[in-house]
Motif scaffolding. Structure first.
Motif, short mmCIF file in Angstrom:
data_model
loop_
_atom_site.label_atom_id
_atom_site.label_comp_id
_atom_site.label_asym_id
_atom_site.label_seq_id
_atom_site.Cartn_x
_atom_site.Cartn_y
_atom_site.Cartn_z
N THR A 260 0.83 -1.22 0.00
CA THR A 260 0.00 0.00 0.00
C THR A 260 0.86 1.26 0.00
O THR A 260 0.43 2.30 -0.51
CB THR A 260 -0.94 0.02 1.22
N GLN A 261 2.07 1.19 0.53
CA GLN A 261 2.92 2.38 0.57
C GLN A 261 3.29 2.83 -0.84
O GLN A 261 3.21 4.02 -1.17
CB GLN A 261 4.19 2.10 1.38
N GLU A 264 0.21 4.25 -2.58
CA GLU A 264 -0.06 5.62 -2.14
C GLU A 264 0.90 6.62 -2.79
O GLU A 264 0.50 7.71 -3.18
CB GLU A 264 0.05 5.69 -0.62
N GLN A 265 2.17 6.23 -2.91
CA GLN A 265 3.15 7.12 -3.54
C GLN A 265 2.79 7.41 -4.99
O GLN A 265 2.92 8.54 -5.47
CB GLN A 265 4.55 6.50 -3.45
N ALA A 268 -0.46 9.56 -5.13
CA ALA A 268 -0.26 10.91 -4.60
C ALA A 268 0.22 11.87 -5.68
O ALA A 268 0.07 13.09 -5.54
CB ALA A 268 0.76 10.87 -3.46
N LEU A 281 -8.18 4.87 -4.95
CA LEU A 281 -8.04 5.65 -3.73
C LEU A 281 -9.01 5.18 -2.65
O LEU A 281 -8.70 5.19 -1.46
CB LEU A 281 -8.26 7.13 -4.04
N LEU A 284 -7.55 2.20 -0.94
CA LEU A 284 -6.49 2.61 -0.03
C LEU A 284 -7.07 3.24 1.23
O LEU A 284 -6.58 3.03 2.34
CB LEU A 284 -5.56 3.61 -0.72
N SER A 285 -8.13 4.03 1.06
CA SER A 285 -8.79 4.66 2.20
C SER A 285 -9.29 3.61 3.18
O SER A 285 -9.12 3.73 4.40
CB SER A 285 -9.95 5.54 1.73
N ALA A 288 -6.55 2.02 5.13
CA ALA A 288 -5.96 2.92 6.13
C ALA A 288 -6.92 3.23 7.26
O ALA A 288 -6.64 4.08 8.09
CB ALA A 288 -5.53 4.21 5.44
#
Length: 655
Positions: A260-261, A264-265, A268, A281, A284-285, A288
């Motif tokens: 997931t990191q 996210e990168q 972003a 997104l 990912l939400s 998190a």
């Protein structure tokens, strides 16, 4: 003579010629890669390597289109008296007419054949023109790629396979066609391997990445997915179209691998996410700790996912989708219509034994007589929270169902109706799970109004807008027009729809999406009002209404679309958005002649231009007083009108 025969569509297309290639063909292919990526530097580098003056000019003007838009390239070509104006004309029919009347010397014939192939609506005519260019260089390699693409699009996979085997050269465009052929014929691993090779060779385009993502999401291929993840995450994506698609695919791959990191990168770096990016997104939400905005997101974070309600729902939905598509296919291929009760019973039987299933045959429905029947969507709200299901059977069609994820549900009042408490339910939806019949055949709906229910497809609404596109370069002057007929012509809108949208976007900023969705909501609201008025009429009144709208169902629907968009023009917070939606459907030709939206909107724009030109609206002033030229196309100047002027003109148009 051969040129004219090809443009006329009568050249024999059964025996394609041997393909000729030369140094310029590689440069032309490099320009294509740059254009597909939105990479001006790559396209310009390829253009500089082209020796042939005709293809070099074409590349120069294509780069201008990439940087400033189709309309700017058209005006520039017209100003220079170049035959390439046909390449950027909004009208296919007028483009072909331009090409047929060029009277070009033989040296330019290959480029004209290629343009005719691209512009031809009829498959046979397009293949005929392309095959006339196969034996010439430069241009033969491009003609070969177009031929293969056409064969694949029309389902002629065996012929495409034979043609590809006979070719002893390769281009980026042909490589993509070959990958598509492998995917269509079930050779998925070969397709994925080839796509990864293309990425490494710097020959991939956005369509390559989308195909790769689709294939890896469909079939588990762990080793190839690892290779894809390494390639994509290590790639330095720019800000062009290729970069945007690449970031999305890289994020999807990372998300599927559990990283997931990295996902996210990648995400972003995106600005103003599209519908596809929004769904990533959302997942990912949920991971998190945020809200689970889709079933997939809820499943991702559920430790008991094997028995989770969203997963059970998705299993049921998958079965429904298979049954529905099979039913639609029988109707298309054999004319076998399925009655609503039979379809619902089959859907129920397909999910026996699955937990969380819904008994569709028990759902109440509304009967509209000869017009058809419609399931009561509200009856499923409690049992299927987060999903919107639409089902029924319209006059002359097979029974159908459709299903989406619900983004928002609203109860909307109808103050225009006399009965107390008149209202309807508006569902704002995303992510179609099961297609309705017309959608399965390629129809594209932003929303639908059906007596008690409206749904707005946010994905489709957003896809139809230019959220982040800005116009570069000086404003284009309108084309000269002689007389009222040319002044009110609808064939060439230039970039007016985009300029209207850009003006509204500049006014609303981040609130622009809301204004667009509200405009579509007003359009569908009018369908609700018209539908209830029609149903309230007696038999005689209904016949009068049908005759006044042209009697034929397509004519009736076109008039209903015209009335609904007129309602939006009159009442939208910013009528520029509604006017841009109309203009985006112009010109009406080819397949658009069968689109009720396109036909209805064209009628409305013609009426709008007539009222504007004749000054028959409240507060009217001469065209010059509005900043418009009376000796030029009015359509190409509509972005100069103030919102309240647009609204006043709309008020003067007859219902």
């Amino acid at each position: 003579m051969a040129l004219m025969v090809a443009l006329g569509g009568t050249l024999a297309c059964g025996a394609p010629a041997t393909v000729s290639t030369g140094p310029d063909d590689a440069a032309i292919d490099s320009v294509w890669v740059g254009l597909m990526r939105g990479d001006v530097a790559r396209a310009r580098e390829g253009m500089q390597a082209i020796e042939d003056p005709v293809f070099k000019e074409r590349a120069q003007r294509d780069i201008e289109r990439l940087q400033r838009g189709r309309a700017a390239a058209l005006v520039s070509a017209l100003d220079d008296g170049s035959w390439l104006a046909a390449r950027y004309d909004a009208s296919n029919e007028r483009a072909l007419s331009r090409l047929a009347s060029t009277g070009l010397v033989a040296e330019a014939a290959t480029a004209v054949w290629l343009e005719s192939a691209q512009r031809s609506v009829e498959t046979k005519r397009g293949l005929s023109a392309a095959r006339a260019a196969l034996g010439r260089t430069p241009g033969g390699a491009e003609a070969a790629a177009f031929e293969i693409e056409t064969l694949l699009r029309t389902g002629k996979r065996a012929e495409a396979t034979r043609r590809l085997r006979a070719m002893d050269f390769e281009t980026a465009r042909l490589r993509l066609a070959r990958r598509r052929l492998h995917a269509l014929t079930g050779r998925l691993r070969l397709a994925v391997t080839g796509l990864l090779d293309d990425i490494e060779a710097d020959l991939a385009v956005p369509a390559s990445l989308r195909l790769l993502d689709d294939l890896l999401a469909t079939v588990p291929m762990a080793d190839l997915e690892q290779r894809a993840t390494a390639l994509m995450t290590a790639h330095e994506f720019g800000n062009d179209w290729m970069g945007r698609v690449g970031l999305r695919v890289a994020a999807a791959l990372a998300l599927r691998s559990g990283d997931t990191q990295v996902a996210e990168q990648m995400l972003a770096r995106l600005v103003a996410p599209t519908a596809e990016e929004w769904r990533l997104l959302a997942r990912l939400s949920a991971r998190a700790g945020g809200p689970a905005l889709t079933p997939e997101a809820a499943i991702d974070v559920d430790s008991e996912r094997d028995q989770s309600t969203p997963l059970r729902q998705l299993r049921v939905i998958r079965e429904w989708g298979l049954v529905a598509r099979e039913s639609y296919q029988r109707f298309v291929e054999q004319g076998e219509s399925t009655e609503l009760e039979d379809l619902l019973a089959t859907l129920d039987a397909s999910t026996l034994g699955l937990a969380g299933r819904a008994e569709l045959s028990q759902v109440p429905h509304h009967d509209y007589g000869v017009l058809g029947r419609l399931l009561d969507s509200e009856a499923l709200d409690d049992a299927w929270e987060g999903q919107f299901l639409l089902g029924g059977q319209a006059l002359g069609l097979t029974a159908e169902i459709a299903l989406w994820d619900v983004d928002e549900r609203r109860e909307m009042p109808l103050p225009e109706r006399p009965e107390a408490g008149a209202h309807y339910i508006e569902y704002r939806v995303r992510n179609p799970r099961v297609p309705g019949f017309l959608a399965s055949q390629g129809a594209d709906f932003q929303g639908v109004g059906l007596d008690k229910v409206v749904f707005l497809d946010l994905d489709r609404i957003e896809a139809g807008e230019f959220w982040t596109t800005s116009l570069s370069g000086p404003e284009l002057a309108p084309l000269p027009a002689a007389g009222a007929s040319e002044r009110r012509d609808l064939l060439e809108p230039l970039d007016v729809a985009q300029r209207l949208r850009s003006a509204a976007h500049a006014h609303y900023g981040d609130d622009y999406r809301r204004a667009v969705v509200d405009t579509v909501s007003l359009h569908e609201r009018k369908h609700i009002l018209d539908g209830r008025d029609f149903l309230a009429k007696g038999v005689g009144g209904k016949l009068v209404a049908l005759f006044s709208a042209g009697l034929l169902p397509s004519a009736v629907r076109s008039q209903l679309e015209r009335r609904a968009q007129l309602h939006a023009l009159r009442h939208a917070e910013d009528p520029r958005i509604a006017l841009a939606q109309c203009i985006a459907f112009l010109p009406v030709e080819g397949a658009r002649r069968h689109s009720e939206h396109a036909v209805g909107y064209a009628i409305l724009v013609k009426e709008f231009l007539t009222v504007l030109d004749e000054g028959e609206w409240e507060g009217a002033v001469p065209l010059a007083g509005l900043g418009l030229q009376g000796d030029a196309s009015l359509l190409q100047q509509l972005h100069h009108l103030e919102p309240e002027t647009i609204r006043a003109i709309a008020q003067a148009i007859d219902d």
